[in-house]
Design a protein around this motif. Structure first.
Motif, PDB file in Angstrom:
ATOM      1  N   GLY A  15       0.821  -1.199   0.000  1.00 38.54           N
ATOM      2  CA  GLY A  15       0.000   0.000   0.000  1.00 38.54           C
ATOM      3  C   GLY A  15       0.858   1.254   0.000  1.00 38.54           C
ATOM      4  N   THR A  16       0.593   2.170  -0.924  1.00 38.79           N
ATOM      5  CA  THR A  16       1.386   3.393  -1.067  1.00 38.79           C
ATOM      6  C   THR A  16       0.448   4.562  -1.311  1.00 38.79           C
ATOM      7  OG1 THR A  16       3.181   2.076  -2.049  1.00 38.79           O
ATOM      8  CG2 THR A  16       3.308   4.459  -2.310  1.00 38.79           C
ATOM      9  N   ALA A  17       0.773   5.684  -0.715  1.00 35.58           N
ATOM     10  CA  ALA A  17      -0.071   6.879  -0.817  1.00 35.58           C
ATOM     11  C   ALA A  17       0.141   7.554  -2.162  1.00 35.58           C
ATOM     12  CB  ALA A  17       0.252   7.843   0.318  1.00 35.58           C
ATOM     13  N   THR A  18      -0.595   7.113  -3.164  1.00 39.44           N
ATOM     14  CA  THR A  18      -0.551   7.722  -4.492  1.00 39.44           C
ATOM     15  C   THR A  18      -1.978   8.083  -4.895  1.00 39.44           C
ATOM     16  OG1 THR A  18      -0.896   5.691  -5.763  1.00 39.44           O
ATOM     17  CG2 THR A  18       1.364   6.191  -5.073  1.00 39.44           C
ATOM     18  N   GLY A  19      -2.110   8.669  -6.068  1.00 35.42           N
ATOM     19  CA  GLY A  19      -3.435   9.045  -6.551  1.00 35.42           C
ATOM     20  C   GLY A  19      -4.144   7.932  -7.297  1.00 35.42           C
ATOM     21  N   MET A  20      -3.586   6.705  -7.281  1.00 32.97           N
ATOM     22  CA  MET A  20      -4.193   5.595  -8.000  1.00 32.97           C
ATOM     23  C   MET A  20      -5.331   5.000  -7.167  1.00 32.97           C
ATOM     24  SD  MET A  20      -2.517   2.045  -9.484  1.00 32.97           S
ATOM     25  CE  MET A  20      -1.174   2.864 -10.309  1.00 32.97           C
ATOM     26  N   ILE A  21      -6.555   5.341  -7.528  1.00 37.49           N
ATOM     27  CA  ILE A  21      -7.725   4.885  -6.784  1.00 37.49           C
ATOM     28  C   ILE A  21      -8.589   4.031  -7.701  1.00 37.49           C
ATOM     29  CG2 ILE A  21      -9.779   5.578  -5.498  1.00 37.49           C
ATOM     30  CD1 ILE A  21      -8.355   8.208  -4.895  1.00 37.49           C
ATOM     31  N   PRO A  22      -8.797   2.751  -7.359  1.00 35.86           N
ATOM     32  CA  PRO A  22      -9.589   1.889  -8.240  1.00 35.86           C
ATOM     33  C   PRO A  22     -11.069   2.247  -8.205  1.00 35.86           C
ATOM     34  CG  PRO A  22      -8.999   0.723  -6.231  1.00 35.86           C
ATOM     35  CD  PRO A  22      -8.265   2.031  -6.189  1.00 35.86           C
ATOM     36  N   ASP A  23     -11.711   2.074  -9.336  1.00 36.48           N
ATOM     37  CA  ASP A  23     -13.157   2.272  -9.461  1.00 36.48           C
ATOM     38  C   ASP A  23     -13.832   0.952  -9.098  1.00 36.48           C
ATOM     39  OD1 ASP A  23     -15.724   2.971 -10.139  1.00 36.48           O
ATOM     40  OD2 ASP A  23     -15.407   2.721 -12.295  1.00 36.48           O
ATOM     41  N   ILE A  24     -14.232   0.845  -7.846  1.00 38.89           N
ATOM     42  CA  ILE A  24     -14.706  -0.442  -7.322  1.00 38.89           C
ATOM     43  C   ILE A  24     -16.230  -0.473  -7.236  1.00 38.89           C
ATOM     44  CG2 ILE A  24     -14.719  -1.966  -5.314  1.00 38.89           C
ATOM     45  CD1 ILE A  24     -11.913  -1.006  -4.685  1.00 38.89           C
ATOM     46  N   ASP A  25     -16.808  -1.556  -7.683  1.00 41.30           N
ATOM     47  CA  ASP A  25     -18.229  -1.837  -7.470  1.00 41.30           C
ATOM     48  C   ASP A  25     -18.334  -2.640  -6.180  1.00 41.30           C
ATOM     49  OD1 ASP A  25     -20.846  -2.630  -7.413  1.00 41.30           O
ATOM     50  OD2 ASP A  25     -20.818  -3.656  -9.356  1.00 41.30           O
ATOM     51  N   GLY A  26     -18.775  -1.985  -5.117  1.00 42.31           N
ATOM     52  CA  GLY A  26     -18.809  -2.633  -3.811  1.00 42.31           C
ATOM     53  C   GLY A  26     -19.707  -3.846  -3.727  1.00 42.31           C
ATOM     54  N   GLU A  27     -20.620  -3.983  -4.680  1.00 43.26           N
ATOM     55  CA  GLU A  27     -21.536  -5.122  -4.672  1.00 43.26           C
ATOM     56  C   GLU A  27     -21.031  -6.295  -5.503  1.00 43.26           C
ATOM     57  OE1 GLU A  27     -24.205  -5.217  -2.665  1.00 43.26           O
ATOM     58  OE2 GLU A  27     -23.371  -3.307  -1.984  1.00 43.26           O
ATOM     59  N   ALA A  28     -19.928  -6.099  -6.201  1.00 39.97           N
ATOM     60  CA  ALA A  28     -19.384  -7.164  -7.046  1.00 39.97           C
ATOM     61  C   ALA A  28     -18.690  -8.222  -6.195  1.00 39.97           C
ATOM     62  CB  ALA A  28     -18.415  -6.581  -8.062  1.00 39.97           C
ATOM     63  N   HIS A  29     -18.517  -9.406  -6.767  1.00 40.01           N
ATOM     64  CA  HIS A  29     -17.917 -10.517  -6.021  1.00 40.01           C
ATOM     65  C   HIS A  29     -16.453 -10.248  -5.691  1.00 40.01           C
ATOM     66  CE1 HIS A  29     -16.891 -14.510  -4.683  1.00 40.01           C
ATOM     67  NE2 HIS A  29     -16.000 -14.642  -5.651  1.00 40.01           N
ATOM     68  N   GLY A  30     -15.710  -9.688  -6.632  1.00 37.20           N
ATOM     69  CA  GLY A  30     -14.279  -9.489  -6.426  1.00 37.20           C
ATOM     70  C   GLY A  30     -13.945  -8.692  -5.181  1.00 37.20           C
ATOM     71  N   PRO A  31     -14.441  -7.449  -5.047  1.00 34.69           N
ATOM     72  CA  PRO A  31     -14.132  -6.667  -3.845  1.00 34.69           C
ATOM     73  C   PRO A  31     -14.574  -7.344  -2.549  1.00 34.69           C
ATOM     74  CG  PRO A  31     -15.003  -5.253  -5.571  1.00 34.69           C
ATOM     75  CD  PRO A  31     -15.160  -6.663  -6.053  1.00 34.69           C
ATOM     76  N   LYS A  32     -15.708  -8.019  -2.582  1.00 37.51           N
ATOM     77  CA  LYS A  32     -16.187  -8.709  -1.377  1.00 37.51           C
ATOM     78  C   LYS A  32     -15.246  -9.856  -1.001  1.00 37.51           C
ATOM     79  CE  LYS A  32     -21.146  -7.718  -1.769  1.00 37.51           C
ATOM     80  NZ  LYS A  32     -22.490  -8.308  -1.960  1.00 37.51           N
ATOM     81  N   ALA A  33     -14.779 -10.587  -1.992  1.00 33.50           N
ATOM     82  CA  ALA A  33     -13.891 -11.729  -1.723  1.00 33.50           C
ATOM     83  C   ALA A  33     -12.530 -11.272  -1.228  1.00 33.50           C
ATOM     84  CB  ALA A  33     -13.742 -12.571  -2.990  1.00 33.50           C
ATOM     85  N   LEU A  34     -12.049 -10.131  -1.721  1.00 38.47           N
ATOM     86  CA  LEU A  34     -10.720  -9.647  -1.356  1.00 38.47           C
ATOM     87  C   LEU A  34     -10.696  -8.926  -0.017  1.00 38.47           C
ATOM     88  CD1 LEU A  34      -9.546  -8.240  -4.805  1.00 38.47           C
ATOM     89  CD2 LEU A  34      -8.663 -10.292  -3.678  1.00 38.47           C
ATOM     90  N   GLY A  35     -11.835  -8.378   0.386  1.00 35.70           N
ATOM     91  CA  GLY A  35     -11.901  -7.546   1.577  1.00 35.70           C
ATOM     92  C   GLY A  35     -11.211  -8.099   2.813  1.00 35.70           C
ATOM     93  N   PRO A  36     -11.435  -9.364   3.167  1.00 36.36           N
ATOM     94  CA  PRO A  36     -10.835  -9.898   4.397  1.00 36.36           C
ATOM     95  C   PRO A  36      -9.305  -9.927   4.392  1.00 36.36           C
ATOM     96  CG  PRO A  36     -12.647 -11.284   3.658  1.00 36.36           C
ATOM     97  CD  PRO A  36     -12.371 -10.319   2.560  1.00 36.36           C
ATOM     98  N   TYR A  37      -8.692  -9.890   3.199  1.00 28.52           N
ATOM     99  CA  TYR A  37      -7.235 -10.012   3.125  1.00 28.52           C
ATOM    100  C   TYR A  37      -6.501  -8.689   3.311  1.00 28.52           C
ATOM    101  CZ  TYR A  37      -8.396 -14.575   1.225  1.00 28.52           C
ATOM    102  OH  TYR A  37      -8.898 -15.841   1.058  1.00 28.52           O
ATOM    103  N   PHE A  38      -7.219  -7.582   3.220  1.00 31.42           N
ATOM    104  CA  PHE A  38      -6.537  -6.299   3.281  1.00 31.42           C
ATOM    105  C   PHE A  38      -6.176  -5.871   4.693  1.00 31.42           C
ATOM    106  CE2 PHE A  38      -8.332  -5.903  -1.021  1.00 31.42           C
ATOM    107  CZ  PHE A  38      -7.154  -5.601  -1.698  1.00 31.42           C
ATOM    108  N   GLY A  39      -6.547  -6.658   5.676  1.00 35.84           N
ATOM    109  CA  GLY A  39      -6.105  -6.375   7.036  1.00 35.84           C
ATOM    110  C   GLY A  39      -4.618  -6.591   7.233  1.00 35.84           C
ATOM    111  N   ASN A  40      -3.971  -7.269   6.276  1.00 40.78           N
ATOM    112  CA  ASN A  40      -2.535  -7.550   6.381  1.00 40.78           C
ATOM    113  C   ASN A  40      -1.660  -6.494   5.723  1.00 40.78           C
ATOM    114  OD1 ASN A  40      -2.948 -10.021   7.710  1.00 40.78           O
ATOM    115  ND2 ASN A  40      -3.260 -11.094   5.770  1.00 40.78           N
ATOM    116  N   VAL A  41      -2.260  -5.469   5.141  1.00 39.10           N
ATOM    117  CA  VAL A  41      -1.486  -4.491   4.378  1.00 39.10           C
ATOM    118  C   VAL A  41      -0.473  -3.761   5.246  1.00 39.10           C
ATOM    119  CG1 VAL A  41      -1.624  -2.349   3.063  1.00 39.10           C
ATOM    120  CG2 VAL A  41      -3.279  -4.175   2.648  1.00 39.10           C
ATOM    121  N   GLY A  42      -0.849  -3.402   6.466  1.00 37.78           N
ATOM    122  CA  GLY A  42       0.073  -2.694   7.352  1.00 37.78           C
ATOM    123  C   GLY A  42       0.175  -1.224   7.004  1.00 37.78           C
TER     124      GLY A  42
END
Length: 253
Positions: free
Chosen positions: A189-216
């Motif tokens: 994770g890096t503080a840049t202006g790259m922000i993904p256009d995420i559909d919060g109701e889609a399967h991908g973001p929901k499936a990935l969500g639990p793993y982002f607690g490890n980003v630090g």
């Protein structure tokens, strides 16, 4: 050990903002002549002015780096204005929508692969003759944590960054006896202006969500730039084919 970058010609893509901007400034501070390659003419020009105001040397070329004509212009300008191409930093990239494979449209797939993988391939192929003629060269690619694991982004971005990792390693093996080194950083994770256009109701973001607690901790662009500068410098003269995580230990989790 000195960096050995003073007077060297350096191309940095995506250098109008974020990691690319910080990298261009870092090379200029070391005395390199820097070509700023970016899609946005205004931001690229601003970085050139910033470098020149500090006493450095820089020039900008703008355009889509997945187009061969733009790649040719970048390399020709670097040779003419920077005295050659000693270092190539393939940093430009875009995020996907965190889409799972079954949700990826043709347009999303093709755009992400074109920018993140095809553009570095085209630019590297274009600079190789100049590096081979000089008997030396350093290539540093910006991969990603998504190039090391399957839980950091969507299918398109993950595939593109795994491709960057493979391209880096193959390049290192193929040309190590000709004096050319190829390495990559894998930012977390890096503080840049790259922000993904995420559909919060889609399967991908929901499936990935639990793993982002490890980003630090989220890194600053300058921390990624420091790693790129090191890998391109003489201090890393015997480092070739390495993929360096710059992620506060995320890759170790």
């Amino acid at each position: 050990m000195a960096s050995g970058l003073d007077g060297r010609g350096v191309i940095v893509t995506g250098a109008g903002s974020g990691i690319g901007r910080a990298t261009a400034l870092a090379f200029a501070t070391e005395g390199a002549r820097v070509l700023i390659a970016d899609l946005n003419a205004e931001s690229a020009g601003a970085v050139v002015k910033e470098i020149e105001a500090a006493g450095g040397t820089a020039v900008a070329v703008t355009g889509d780096l997945s187009e061969q004509s733009v790649v040719d212009q970048v390399v020709a300008t670097a040779v003419e204005r920077c005295g050659g191409v000693d270092v190539l930093v393939n940093n430009a990239g875009i995020m996907d929508r965190m889409s799972a494979l079954g949700e990826v449209s043709d347009a999303e797939w093709e755009r992400v692969i074109r920018v993140n993988l095809t553009a570095p391939f085209l630019l590297t192929r274009a600079v190789l003759p100049h590096m081979l003629a000089a008997g030396r060269g350093a290539i540093v690619n910006t991969a990603s944590e998504a190039g090391l694991r399957g839980s950091a982004a969507g299918a398109a971005y993950t595939a593109s960054k795994h491709g960057v990792v493979g391209l880096t390693k193959n390049l290192a093996v193929m040309y190590r006896d000709q004096g050319i080194r190829a390495n990559a950083i894998a930012p977390g994770g890096t503080a840049t202006g790259m922000i993904p256009d995420i559909d919060g109701e889609a399967h991908g973001p929901k499936a990935l969500g639990p793993y982002f607690g490890n980003v630090g901790r989220v890194a600053q662009p300058e921390e990624q730039a420091a790693a790129i500068l090191f890998l391109a410098s003489d201090a890393a003269a015997n480092i070739n084919g390495a993929i360096l995580p710059v992620d506060n230990g995320w890759a170790a989790v």
